[in-house]
Design an enzyme around this catalytic site. Structure first.
Site, mmCIF file in Angstrom:
data_model
loop_
_atom_site.group_PDB
_atom_site.id
_atom_site.type_symbol
_atom_site.label_atom_id
_atom_site.label_comp_id
_atom_site.label_asym_id
_atom_site.label_seq_id
_atom_site.Cartn_x
_atom_site.Cartn_y
_atom_site.Cartn_z
ATOM 1 C CD GLU A 91 -27.845 25.578 4.932
ATOM 2 O OE1 GLU A 91 -26.985 26.466 5.097
ATOM 3 O OE2 GLU A 91 -27.568 24.382 4.848
ATOM 4 C CG HIS A 111 -30.768 18.709 0.965
ATOM 5 N ND1 HIS A 111 -30.954 18.366 2.283
ATOM 6 C CD2 HIS A 111 -30.165 19.930 0.990
ATOM 7 C CE1 HIS A 111 -30.488 19.325 3.072
ATOM 8 N NE2 HIS A 111 -30.013 20.292 2.303
ATOM 9 C CE1 TYR A 130 -28.757 23.485 -25.579
ATOM 10 C CE2 TYR A 130 -28.141 21.384 -26.591
ATOM 11 C CZ TYR A 130 -29.100 22.343 -26.286
ATOM 12 O OH TYR A 130 -30.401 22.162 -26.697
#
Length: 230
Positions: A91, A111, A130
Site C-alpha cells: 500500500e 482493516h 460530533y
C-alpha cells in the site's frame, strides 16, 4: 557510494540515524497496537512515519511481532528504497500520496471490522456523533479500487480532501496526522463512530437521530480549545 555516505545513509542494509531508529521503534509499537486492539488481523493494514524526506513504513507480509530494529524499512518520496532490504508494504502508493499532498508526518491504515462494514453500506459515514469534527467533518468513503494501485491512492486523496481520515470501500480505513499517536487516535475514533452507527441502525423499526452539519461545525470549534493549554 561516497555521496551516499556523505548523506549519512546507504541503500541496501542502510545506515540508520538515531532519529530514524527512534521513529522506527515508535512505528513498530503502533503497528503492534493495531493488532492488539483488533483493528487488523495478521499482516493486514500498515503504518508509516515521515522523518525528513524518508518515509519509514511497515514491510509487506511480515507479522509485526517479528519486527526488530534491524528490520527498518524506508523509502524516499518517490518510492525508492533507501533503508533496509525488506520489501515495503504493497500500500506504499497510498502512504506516499498522503505525504506528497499534505503536511502529515504519520499514516495509519487498517482493516477495522466496523469501519470496513460501514464502507460497504454508504458513501459517507452518517453524522452519528460530533467527534466527526475531529476528523475534519463528515467522513467520506473512497470508491473501491484494487489494493496497492495508483487508482486507489487517487480515490483516497479525493475522500481525504479537508479531512484527516476516510473509509476505503470494501477495504478499511486511512488516517493521517502530525504524529503516530494522533494518526492512531483518528483511526480508533473512526472505528468507534462506525460501530456506534451500526449498533444504532440495527434496531428494527428505529433510525438513529443524526446531527446536522452546523452542529458538527459548532462542536469542532469547541474541540479546538479542548484539553490542557499548550
Amino acid at each position: 557510494m561516497a555521496e551516499q555516505r556523505a548523506s549519512g545513509r546507504m541503500t541496501g542494509a542502510g545506515r540508520v540515524r538515531e532519529e530514524e531508529a527512534h521513529a522506527w521503534a515508535e512505528l513498530v509499537g503502533t503497528a503492534r497496537r493495531t493488532v492488539t486492539d483488533g483493528l487488523v488481523v495478521g499482516t493486514s493494514g500498515n503504518v508509516s512515519v515521515r522523518v525528513g524526506d524518508v518515509v519509514l513504513v511497515t514491510p509487506s507480509g511480515v507479522p509485526y511481532v517479528r519486527l526488530t530494529p534491524d528490520d527498518v524499512t524506508g523509502v524516499d518520496l518517490t518510492g525508492r528504497q533507501v533503508l533496509g532490504t525488506l520489501v515495503p508494504t504493497s500500500e506504499l502508493p497510498m502512504h506516499l500520496a498522503v505525504y506528497r499532498t499534505t503536511g502529515a508526518r504519520a499514516v495509519v491504515h487498517t482493516h477495522a471490522v466496523h469501519a470496513t462494514a460501514v464502507s460497504t453500506l454508504v458513501d459517507e459515514l452518517p453524522l452519528i456523533h460530533y467527534m466527526a469534527a475531529a476528523l475534519g467533518g463528515p467522513v467520506r468513503v473512497a470508491p473501491y479500487a484494487t489494493y496497492g494501485t495508483a487508482e486507489l491512492a487517487e480515490n483516497m486523496l479525493r475522500a481525504l480532501d479537508g479531512r484527516t481520515a476516510c473509509l476505503l470501500q470494501n477495504h478499511g480505513t486511512m488516517a493521517h496526522a502530525p504524529t503516530l499517536t494522533q494518526a492512531y487516535d483518528h483511526t480508533a475514533q473512526l472505528e468507534w463512530m462506525c460501530r456506534v452507527w451500526l449498533t444504532a441502525s440495527s434496531l428494527p423499526g428505529l433510525s438513529p437521530h443524526l446531527l446536522t452539519s452546523d452542529q458538527v461545525t459548532e462542536a469542532g470549534a469547541r474541540l479546538r480549545g479542548y484539553g490542557q493549554p499548550g
